[in-house]
Design an enzyme around this catalytic site. Structure first.
Site, PDB file in Angstrom:
ATOM      1  CB  CYS A 384      -1.188  -0.032   1.150  1.00 54.70           C
ATOM      2  SG  CYS A 384      -2.534   0.902   0.760  1.00 54.70           S
ATOM      3  CG  HIS A 510      -3.823  -3.811   3.154  1.00 51.76           C
ATOM      4  ND1 HIS A 510      -2.877  -3.297   3.880  1.00 51.76           N
ATOM      5  CD2 HIS A 510      -4.283  -2.632   2.357  1.00 51.76           C
ATOM      6  CE1 HIS A 510      -2.737  -1.881   3.954  1.00 51.76           C
ATOM      7  NE2 HIS A 510      -3.876  -1.729   3.067  1.00 51.76           N
ATOM      8  CD  GLU A 512      -1.335  -6.393   5.034  1.00 50.30           C
ATOM      9  OE1 GLU A 512      -1.101  -6.708   3.771  1.00 50.30           O
ATOM     10  OE2 GLU A 512      -1.371  -5.344   5.311  1.00 50.30           O
TER      11      GLU A 512
HETATM   12  N1  GLN Z   1      -1.819   6.519   2.707  1.00 49.20           N
HETATM   13  C1  GLN Z   1      -2.168   5.876   1.421  1.00 49.20           C
HETATM   14  C2  GLN Z   1      -3.394   6.142   0.817  1.00 49.20           C
HETATM   15  O1  GLN Z   1      -4.388   6.478   1.550  1.00 49.20           O
HETATM   16  C3  GLN Z   1      -1.808   4.434   1.672  1.00 49.20           C
HETATM   17  C4  GLN Z   1      -2.782   3.829   2.576  1.00 49.20           C
HETATM   18  C5  GLN Z   1      -2.287   2.545   3.064  1.00 49.20           C
HETATM   19  O2  GLN Z   1      -0.955   2.142   3.120  1.00 49.20           O
HETATM   20  N2  GLN Z   1      -2.998   1.478   3.716  1.00 49.20           N
HETATM   21  O3  GLN Z   1      -3.534   5.701  -0.394  1.00 49.20           O
END
Ligand code: GLN
Length: 533
Positions: A384, A510, A512
């Protein structure tokens, strides 16, 4: 609906953090291993509508389900143990209960009645508990009541349990988790706090059927008899829960204590299959006997609180077992990393993972670590925000766009390689408005991602607002970046890779969240494999 769903409530006494989530998941595992269908639900007594707006320092990781619910991290344990997806219905907070009741009141659905905690709030709680049973999918619904008995906040929940016990009779039971503190000066386990917390439950009208007692020392028969006598439970329903070396051992500890047998008997179920835990035990066997070890750096900004990255840490345990190796995670604060100290900070790491996150703090340290991993050919996985940082790093150091950034960190950047989607720009509410939950991702053949997944279409869970900016696609591809995962509806970039590297991958989703004991996540498995050389 032919199945007669049984409801098991798990309450906690004496202190918080006794591990109700793990005990619930372990009981569920044992019932599942006997052939029953089980789901677990968590009721959280705080006023936030969901944990999505909570700082990870407050409450640890926010876990995301397929249907896009932002939930308590215990749901991650439920999925990792059972290998069955959870949903919005598996996590309910006081905020959500009240929000619903107040909305109904505004619509006039209470027909002029005074809206009260009892019966309106408790009815709403009871409905939420019964929703999972009504799907007809589960023979058992285990409901974990967050907080500790005696908290003002949990009172309506305990009252709902009292009413349900009355309504459902034999189809419902209560397990109370407590603590037996050990006094080293006298060498004794003390039962009084447990007696008091059961007294408190009794005051609220709830008689627990089973007491699970957390303890650092084995509980002998005398103590069990004493607790049983004071708390009106059978001596064999006083269960010992010793500290375990890993959470994955707990189902076996509960098996030894016959928790499942006692539960089945209490609920009057005679026909149960034999326990089938071969796979689970095989996993534990490999977990306890690794053939090698590897050190991987986890670079994030909440490293003081390991719960903030719970699912990542667990995914590494699963992937380690698949590779018959023990992954030693080194938690590194991204704020501490600079271009000057980077070599010393990352020395000896066989792999680098850059964690998800929000906001500017520590961002330059993450970007520096990615540059180091790319240039020194150290296996890298960015999740992410970690993927977004990899895109920024590539833009700055390979494309030469020195000012490249995400608009989240620098709204005025001249090269917004990571940017908001058009439909996110008008959003003013924080809660539940990100790109959330499961989306399809088409995986390009011949890429690192394809060799990990072994298939061309996958589903992965998201939680973010910002995206790879499509306008830069061509420039990145021409400079050698591989866009190996694309959302088939709309073309958003989901996976990036840098070739001629042992393993360099960033994923917008994600992985995970979807790693379980039974199904370790393929990307983690491949990443760990790459770190073994
Ligand atoms: N801050 C970033 C976004 O909003 C990544 C979010 C995250 O890593 N879950 O896109």
């Amino acid at each position: 609906m032919s199945i007669n769903t049984k409801y098991i409530f798990v309450t906690g006494g004496v202190t918080s953090s006794l591990g109700k989530g793990i005990i619930s998941a372990s009981l569920a595992k044992l019932l599942q291993a006997r052939g029953f269908t089980v789901t677990i639900q968590k009721l959280d007594p705080y006023i936030n509508v969901d944990p999505g707006t909570l700082n990870p320092y407050e409450h640890g990781e926010c876990y995301v389900t397929d249907d896009g619910a932002e939930t308590d991290l215990d749901l991650g344990h439920y999925e990792r143990f059972l290998n069955v997806p959870t949903s919005q219905a598996n996590n309910v907070t006081t905020g959500r209960i009240y929000q619903n009741v107040i909305e109904k009141e505004r619509k006039g659905e209470y027909l002029g009645k005074t809206v009260q905690v009892i019966p309106h709030i408790t009815d709403e709680i009871k409905n939420r508990i019964k929703i999972l049973g009504k799907t007809g999918q589960y023979q058992f619904v285990i409901t974990e009541i967050g907080g500790t008995v005696g908290d003002i906040e949990s009172l309506p929940y305990i009252e709902a349990v009292r009413q349900l016990k009355w309504e459902m009779g034999n189809n419902c039971m209560v397990i109370h988790l407590t603590l037996l503190p050990y006094l080293s000066t006298s060498g004794e386990l003390k039962t009084k706090p447990t007696q008091h917390s059961v007294k408190l439950l009794l005051e609220y009208g709830v008689q627990p059927d089973v007491l699970v007692c957390r303890s650092e020392h084995p509980i002998n028969q005398d103590i069990r008899r004493k607790i049983a006598l004071f708390c009106n439970v059978e001596p064999n329903a006083v269960i010992e829960a010793l500290d375990a070396s890993t959470i994955y051992q707990v189902p076996l500890l509960m098996e030894k204590e016959k928790l499942d047998v006692i539960v089945l008997k209490k609920l009057g179920i005679e026909a149960a299959g034999e326990l089938e835990l071969t796979k689970w035990k095989g996993f534990l066997d490999k977990l306890h006997n690794p053939k090698s070890e590897v050190k991987i750096g986890l670079i994030g900004k909440y490293v003081e609180l390991k719960d903030a990255y719970k699912s990542i840490a667990e995914a590494f345990i699963h992937a380690g077992v698949t590779n018959e190796c023990k992954v030693n995670l080194e938690w590194i604060h991204s704020e501490d990393i600079t271009e000057e100290n980077i070599k010393q900070k990352l020395e000896g790491l066989k792999g680098i993972l850059v964690a998800p996150g929000f906001g500017t703090r520590g961002i330059e340290g993450k970007i520096a670590a990615i540059k180091y991993a790319r240039e020194n050919k150290i296996p890298f996985l960015g999740i992410c925000l970690g993927m977004q940082c990899a895109v920024i790093e590539f833009a700055r150091n390979v494309l030469g766009l020195k000012d490249a950034h995400s608009r989240e960190m620098n709204p005025a950047t001249s090269s917004p390689v990571i940017d908001l989607l058009e439909n996110q720009k008008t959003i003013s509410h924080m809660g539940g408005t990100m790109r959330l939950g499961s989306y399809k991702c088409a995986v390009e053949e011949g890429t690192l991602a394809y060799s990990a997944y072994g298939k061309a279409l996958v589903n992965e869970r998201h939680r973010h607002r910002y995206e790879f900016n499509d306008e830069y696609k061509k420039q990145f591809v021409e400079a050698g970046m591989v866009l190996s995962g694309i959302n088939p509806n709309g073309g958003l970039v989901e996976i990036i890779e840098v070739p001629n590297h042992p393993f360099f991958m960033g994923v917008q989703f994600h992985p995970e969240y979807k790693s379980t004991v039974e199904k370790p996540h393929p990307l983690f498995v491949s990443f760990v494999k790459a770190t073994l050389g």
